[in-house]
Design an enzyme around this catalytic site. Structure first.
Site, PDB file in Angstrom:
ATOM      1  N   GLN A  80       0.839  -1.200   0.000  1.00 30.20           N
ATOM      2  CA  GLN A  80       0.000   0.000   0.000  1.00 30.20           C
ATOM      3  C   GLN A  80       0.873   1.249   0.000  1.00 30.20           C
ATOM      4  O   GLN A  80       0.366   2.357  -0.107  1.00 30.20           O
ATOM      5  CB  GLN A  80      -0.868   0.041   1.267  1.00 30.20           C
ATOM      6  CG  GLN A  80      -1.972  -0.989   1.338  1.00 30.20           C
ATOM      7  CD  GLN A  80      -2.629  -1.015   2.714  1.00 30.20           C
ATOM      8  OE1 GLN A  80      -2.459  -1.965   3.457  1.00 30.20           O
ATOM      9  NE2 GLN A  80      -3.374   0.024   3.061  1.00 30.20           N
ATOM     10  N   PHE A 126      -6.124  -4.286   3.436  1.00 28.20           N
ATOM     11  CA  PHE A 126      -6.843  -4.002   4.693  1.00 28.20           C
ATOM     12  C   PHE A 126      -5.960  -3.375   5.758  1.00 28.20           C
ATOM     13  O   PHE A 126      -6.271  -3.457   6.946  1.00 28.20           O
ATOM     14  CB  PHE A 126      -7.511  -5.284   5.235  1.00 28.20           C
ATOM     15  CG  PHE A 126      -8.334  -6.014   4.208  1.00 28.20           C
ATOM     16  CD1 PHE A 126      -9.489  -5.435   3.692  1.00 28.20           C
ATOM     17  CD2 PHE A 126      -7.942  -7.252   3.725  1.00 28.20           C
ATOM     18  CE1 PHE A 126     -10.237  -6.085   2.725  1.00 28.20           C
ATOM     19  CE2 PHE A 126      -8.684  -7.911   2.748  1.00 28.20           C
ATOM     20  CZ  PHE A 126      -9.836  -7.322   2.248  1.00 28.20           C
ATOM     21  N   GLU A 156       0.223  -1.767   4.653  1.00 28.98           N
ATOM     22  CA  GLU A 156       0.583  -0.352   4.789  1.00 28.98           C
ATOM     23  C   GLU A 156       2.041  -0.243   5.225  1.00 28.98           C
ATOM     24  O   GLU A 156       2.781   0.582   4.718  1.00 28.98           O
ATOM     25  CB  GLU A 156      -0.343   0.351   5.797  1.00 28.98           C
ATOM     26  CG  GLU A 156      -0.032   1.841   5.926  1.00 28.98           C
ATOM     27  CD  GLU A 156      -0.987   2.615   6.805  1.00 28.98           C
ATOM     28  OE1 GLU A 156      -2.113   2.150   7.050  1.00 28.98           O
ATOM     29  OE2 GLU A 156      -0.602   3.711   7.257  1.00 28.98           O
ATOM     30  N   ARG A 184      -5.064   7.063  17.058  1.00 32.98           N
ATOM     31  CA  ARG A 184      -6.403   7.030  16.474  1.00 32.98           C
ATOM     32  C   ARG A 184      -7.406   6.421  17.458  1.00 32.98           C
ATOM     33  O   ARG A 184      -8.587   6.754  17.437  1.00 32.98           O
ATOM     34  CB  ARG A 184      -6.429   6.313  15.122  1.00 32.98           C
ATOM     35  CG  ARG A 184      -7.730   6.524  14.359  1.00 32.98           C
ATOM     36  CD  ARG A 184      -7.710   5.947  12.948  1.00 32.98           C
ATOM     37  NE  ARG A 184      -7.222   6.889  11.948  1.00 32.98           N
ATOM     38  CZ  ARG A 184      -7.944   7.841  11.365  1.00 32.98           C
ATOM     39  NH1 ARG A 184      -9.218   7.988  11.672  1.00 32.98           N
ATOM     40  NH2 ARG A 184      -7.418   8.645  10.466  1.00 32.98           N
ATOM     41  N   ARG A 241      -7.781  -1.801   8.803  1.00 34.70           N
ATOM     42  CA  ARG A 241      -9.030  -1.056   8.574  1.00 34.70           C
ATOM     43  C   ARG A 241      -9.649  -0.518   9.879  1.00 34.70           C
ATOM     44  O   ARG A 241     -10.146  -1.290  10.694  1.00 34.70           O
ATOM     45  CB  ARG A 241     -10.018  -1.998   7.883  1.00 34.70           C
ATOM     46  CG  ARG A 241     -11.018  -1.303   6.996  1.00 34.70           C
ATOM     47  CD  ARG A 241     -11.791  -2.369   6.253  1.00 34.70           C
ATOM     48  NE  ARG A 241     -12.601  -1.793   5.189  1.00 34.70           N
ATOM     49  CZ  ARG A 241     -13.282  -2.527   4.308  1.00 34.70           C
ATOM     50  NH1 ARG A 241     -13.255  -3.839   4.368  1.00 34.70           N
ATOM     51  NH2 ARG A 241     -13.995  -1.947   3.369  1.00 34.70           N
ATOM     52  N   THR A 299      -3.955  10.967  10.738  1.00 32.18           N
ATOM     53  CA  THR A 299      -3.769  11.802  11.926  1.00 32.18           C
ATOM     54  C   THR A 299      -2.374  12.431  11.929  1.00 32.18           C
ATOM     55  O   THR A 299      -2.150  13.442  12.565  1.00 32.18           O
ATOM     56  CB  THR A 299      -3.982  10.982  13.210  1.00 32.18           C
ATOM     57  OG1 THR A 299      -3.060   9.903  13.228  1.00 32.18           O
ATOM     58  CG2 THR A 299      -5.394  10.425  13.242  1.00 32.18           C
ATOM     59  N   ALA A 349      -5.995   5.050   5.484  1.00 27.70           N
ATOM     60  CA  ALA A 349      -6.785   6.033   6.218  1.00 27.70           C
ATOM     61  C   ALA A 349      -8.009   6.486   5.412  1.00 27.70           C
ATOM     62  O   ALA A 349      -8.488   7.605   5.594  1.00 27.70           O
ATOM     63  CB  ALA A 349      -5.919   7.227   6.642  1.00 27.70           C
ATOM     64  N   GLU A 371     -12.953   2.813   5.513  1.00 34.35           N
ATOM     65  CA  GLU A 371     -12.931   2.264   6.864  1.00 34.35           C
ATOM     66  C   GLU A 371     -14.223   2.396   7.664  1.00 34.35           C
ATOM     67  O   GLU A 371     -14.569   1.465   8.405  1.00 34.35           O
ATOM     68  CB  GLU A 371     -11.779   2.908   7.652  1.00 34.35           C
ATOM     69  CG  GLU A 371     -10.429   2.545   7.106  1.00 34.35           C
ATOM     70  CD  GLU A 371      -9.316   3.374   7.711  1.00 34.35           C
ATOM     71  OE1 GLU A 371      -9.272   4.585   7.444  1.00 34.35           O
ATOM     72  OE2 GLU A 371      -8.514   2.808   8.461  1.00 34.35           O
TER      73      GLU A 371
HETATM   74  N1  LUZ Z   1      -2.391   5.187   8.580  1.00 29.28           N
HETATM   75  C1  LUZ Z   1      -1.679   6.199   9.104  1.00 29.28           C
HETATM   76  C2  LUZ Z   1      -3.704   5.071   8.760  1.00 29.28           C
HETATM   77  O1  LUZ Z   1      -0.474   6.250   8.931  1.00 29.28           O
HETATM   78  N2  LUZ Z   1      -2.326   7.161   9.786  1.00 29.28           N
HETATM   79  C3  LUZ Z   1      -3.659   7.138  10.002  1.00 29.28           C
HETATM   80  O2  LUZ Z   1      -4.203   8.035  10.635  1.00 29.28           O
HETATM   81  C4  LUZ Z   1      -4.380   6.047   9.490  1.00 29.28           C
HETATM   82  N3  LUZ Z   1      -5.683   5.938   9.700  1.00 29.28           N
HETATM   83  C5  LUZ Z   1      -6.331   4.894   9.217  1.00 29.28           C
HETATM   84  C6  LUZ Z   1      -5.657   3.928   8.503  1.00 29.28           C
HETATM   85  N4  LUZ Z   1      -4.361   4.018   8.273  1.00 29.28           N
HETATM   86 MO1  MOS Z   2      -5.179   1.407   6.568  1.00 28.27          MO
HETATM   87  S1  MOS Z   2      -5.727   0.548   8.269  1.00 28.27           S
HETATM   88  O1  MOS Z   2      -3.927   0.784   5.785  1.00 28.27           O
HETATM   89  O2  MOS Z   2      -6.154   2.511   6.051  1.00 28.27           O
END
Ligand code: LUZ
Ligand code: MOS
Length: 771
Positions: free
Chosen positions: A191, A222, A226, A304, A336, A434, A503, A707
């Site tokens: 991702q 999901f 990331e 978060r 997610r 965030t 996010a 999400e």
């Molecule tokens: N990833 C991130 C996320 O680096 N910061 C976030 O605030 C976030 N929120 C949801 C999913 N991935």
């Molecule tokens: Mo995310 S939990 O990779 O939006």
């Protein structure tokens, strides 16, 4: 959608990393995992493995040319273990051979001796030992201490929520191709192409421009890709550069389940104070996040959780503290909702319990405390365009809440061995990373002389459909048939410095950038068109369904005729654009700010039926009203909503991640880890998108969808708890998830477990602990 990825998927023609044609001389990489949860490495000898047939190399930390560090937020995670191993499955060495079987055979020849160190699996224990990855964070609003004595009811409780395996269909993997000048090109299932690029550069001691990362599509992510796609891509790149050959590393399902982190389990304590009228006056909560052995994204996820600790409610006095606890399991990661669901799950428990204490239904209490326009979140931001009350009321009326309530109550009066549970679940989810800096996207748009359009952005297609939203943006801005537009793979060569597609912001950030780039080209097209038409005012040129209009009148020019004229006049048919979300900021020293561009809102009505003899249950219905603004691609949004809801239900009902006391994952197969299938989806699943709403801050006034719907699944948990409560009205039910049929049964008969043979008295069995 014809001509779409879905078309390729259903024909089996969509290519994932493992399906790519294999380059000449390809080497296969397999990873030697740590067999223990915590230990110091006493001996690591790769000699025998190196001389195993068809093996080209066995690489360890000592061979890394750059810096052995993959940590994104905290520099605390080696790519390959150095002096200690800190979780079962941690990569210790990588074997490269010209067949996967040969590489696997050689794994057994690597000699690894470790001296076991004490392993900590429980986050509360880790906190006691001072094993915190970052300092605790506390969000405060008002002052809880002065309030407790003014409350009619003050309740305390503990809440446990479990981990969740991502179970993307495509496991983690990458293909690395060595390039000229020591560089490398990597096709990664990530991702975060830039995240992978940055780490590979660091590991190999290269400049980032020496590393290209390309992503065509992922078979699901999901959040699991990331941050945690990086290690596998880096190992492949390390192998490719070391051996001067193409290297493929694709995890088997079992390896993927053991080696990679999951949604964070949380153990939480709350205290809630409510007035006689049912107003929540104070809420205090402590979250113990089981981060695993390294930071990964845990500190951001923790944050978060705090942002969502009051869910969809206004609470005037809040004190929320969160601990990021280091334990000896695989580093847990984004999933997610990113900590939001864990926070919201706890306040729903507090309200459920407070309602029972006050002798009212949870829905009554929820409604009295629901966010409304202008209410302040604990982090200081005010709720604006707050559609929480509209969604709540619309869900109640559209799905006949009052009569459903009456029907469920009547059912429960008339049945002893089956009980129904009903719940309402409001969701409020903040949209933006965030971490403010990540809220930027970029696009590169080319119009070719035949009128076809190529769009590259920072967004990664992982099956969520972001590609169709971006395609729609380009088609709308140019007012051309969407068949003319192609959304390309994501490559760090075409779009640099990408934020992870995460996010829920992928479409907003990259779609806005696409819109800006297309607008820039459109402006030039209009100028040329005016010239071609020998007219004065480019402002009066308009493209409507591929026809060029001037002052509202049709002209002789069409899209297809205009574009070659633009080229002939030597005008640029390409544009690059960047978008940064305006207005957001967050001050961590004060824990106050406006971290979100906007919030997504909605409400679900959930109904379940529990078989009180067996503990089995059915989800009868999940009926949702969700505020999405005007949908850009309705099929995509509905797909995200339905998938998210079922995934949320799975997290809190069926999916149970267990570890042995030695920190071995005991649920590492699909025979021991149950995800929802078609038989476990709600019998009725309805999602209604609120009409006539606008979100000026979103892409074409829409709202992000990735999400927020997952959290409707929380409603199913509390519907199950309500059904159990109908069976045992006097009991103080524990709030522990997942609510598997086994746990339902144990909870139904918790007061009589002594009489029932075959069940241990302790809620946690000896063999398995759920951290
Ligand atoms: N990833 C991130 C996320 O680096 N910061 C976030 O605030 C976030 N929120 C949801 C999913 N991935
Ligand atoms: Mo995310 S939990 O990779 O939006």
């Amino acid at each position: 959608m014809k001509g779409s990825d879905l078309d390729l998927h259903s024909r089996g023609q969509a290519r994932f990393v493992d399906d790519l044609p294999e380059p000449e001389g390809l080497l296969h990489a397999v990873v030697l995992p740590s067999p223990v949860a915590h230990g110091s490495i006493k001996r690591l000898d790769t000699e025998k493995a190196r001389h195993s047939p068809r093996v080209r190399a066995v690489l360890t930390a000592a061979d890394i040319p750059g810096t052995n560090q993959i940590g994104t937020l905290v520099a605390d995670e080696p790519l390959l273990a150095e002096n200690t191993v800190d979780f079962v499955g941690q990569p210790v060495a990588v074997v490269l051979a010209d067949s996967e079987a040969a590489a696997r055979a050689a794994l057994a020849l690597v000699e690894l001796q470790t001296e076991e160190l004490p392993a900590v699996l429980d986050p509360r224990r880790a906190q006691e030992l001072g094993e915190l990855i970052v300092a605790p964070r506390t969000f405060c609003l008002g002052e809880v201490e002065d309030i407790w004595e003014k409350c009619a009811v003050v309740l305390e409780g503990t809440v446990e929520s479990g981990a969740q395996e991502h179970l993307y269909l495509e496991t983690q993997g990458a293909l690395a191709l060595p390039g000229e000048w020591g560089g490398v090109r990597v096709i990664s299932s990530t991702q975060s192409p830039t995240g992978v690029q940055r780490v590979i550069a660091r590991i190999l001691g290269l400049a980032m421009h020496q590393v290209e990362v390309e992503v065509t599509r992922l078979g699901g992510a999901f959040g699991g890709k990331e941050d945690q796609a990086t290690a596998w891509a880096a190992l492949a790149a390390f192998g490719a550069v070391s051996c001067g050959a193409a290297v493929k590393l694709v995890l088997h399902r079992h390896e993927d389940m053991v080696y990679t982190g999951k949604r964070h389990p949380y153990s939480s304590d709350y205290r809630i104070g409510v007035s006689a009228e049912g107003k929540v006056l104070a809420y205090q909560v402590e979250f113990y996040q089981n981060a695993g052995a390294a930071a990964d994204l845990s500190p951001a996820i923790l944050e978060r959780t705090l942002f969502h600790c009051t869910g969809s409610y206004f609470v005037p006095n809040v004190r929320a503290t969160a601990y990021c606890c280091r334990t000896n399991i695989a580093p847990n990661t984004a999933f997610r909702g990113f900590g939001g669901p864990q926070g919201m799950f706890v306040i729903e428990a507090a309200l459920f319990k407070a309602a029972a204490a006050l002798g009212v239904s949870p829905a009554e209490l929820q409604e009295k405390n629901l966010l409304k326009e202008g209410d302040t979140f604990p982090y200081g931001m005010a709720a604006t365009r707050c559609s929480a009350p509209i969604c709540w009321q619309e869900a109640k009326s559209r799905y006949d809440y009052e009569s459903t309530r009456a029907r469920v109550d009547a059912f429960n009066r008339n049945n002893t061995l089956h009980k129904k549970g009903l719940s309402l679940m409001p969701v409020c989810f903040g949209i933006s990373f965030t971490n403010t800096v990540l809220n930027q996207g970029a696009a590169l748009v080319h119009v070719y002389t035949d009128g076809s359009v190529s769009v590259s952005t920072g967004a990664v297609e992982m099956g969520q459909g972001v590609k169709y939203k971006i395609l729609e943006v380009a088609a709308r801005v140019f007012s051309i048939d969407s068949k003319r537009v192609k959304v390309e793979s994501t490559s760090t060569l075409r779009v640099a410095n990408t934020s992870p597609t995460a996010a829920s912001t992928g479409a907003d950030l990259n779609g806005k950038a696409t819109e800006i780039a297309c607008q820039a080209i459109l402006k030039r097209l209009k100028e040329v068109a005016a010239g071609e038409l020998e007219k004065e005012d480019p402002g009066k040129v308009e493209i409507r369904q591929e026809q060029i209009l001037y002052d509202g009148e049709r002209t002789s020019l069409s899209w297809e005729r205009l574009i070659p004229r633009v080229y002939t006049r030597r005008v640029n048919l390409s544009a690059q654009a960047h978008y940064a979300t305006p207005g957001i900021y967050f001050d961590k020293t004060k824990e106050k700010g406006e971290p979100f561009s906007y919030h997504a809102y909605g409400t679900a009505l959930c109904e379940v039926t529990v078989d009180c003899l067996r503990g089995t249950y059915e989800v009868d219905a999940v009926s949702v009203v969700h505020d999405l603004g005007p949908s850009l691609v309705p099929q995509v949004d509905l797909g995200q909503a339905e998938g998210g809801i079922v995934q949320g239900i799975g997290w809190l009902t069926l999916e149970e991640v267990l570890y042995s006391e030695q920190g071995q994952l005991t649920t590492a197969t699909l025979s021991t880890y149950k995800v929802p299938d078609i038989y476990h989806t709600p019998k009725e699943l309805e999602v209604h998108f609120l009409e006539d709403t606008e979100n000026p801050l979103g892409l074409f006034h829409s709202k992000a969808i990735g999400e927020p719907p997952l959290m409707y699944g929380i409603g199913v948990y509390y519907a199950l708890l309500a059904a159990i409560q109908a069976f045992r009205p006097e009991a103080d039910l524990p709030v522990t998830a997942p609510m598997t049929p086994e746990r339902v049964l144990m909870t139904l008969y918790a007061d009589r477990l002594g009489e029932l043979r075959g069940f241990a008295k302790k809620p946690r069995s000896k063999r398995s602990v759920s951290p």
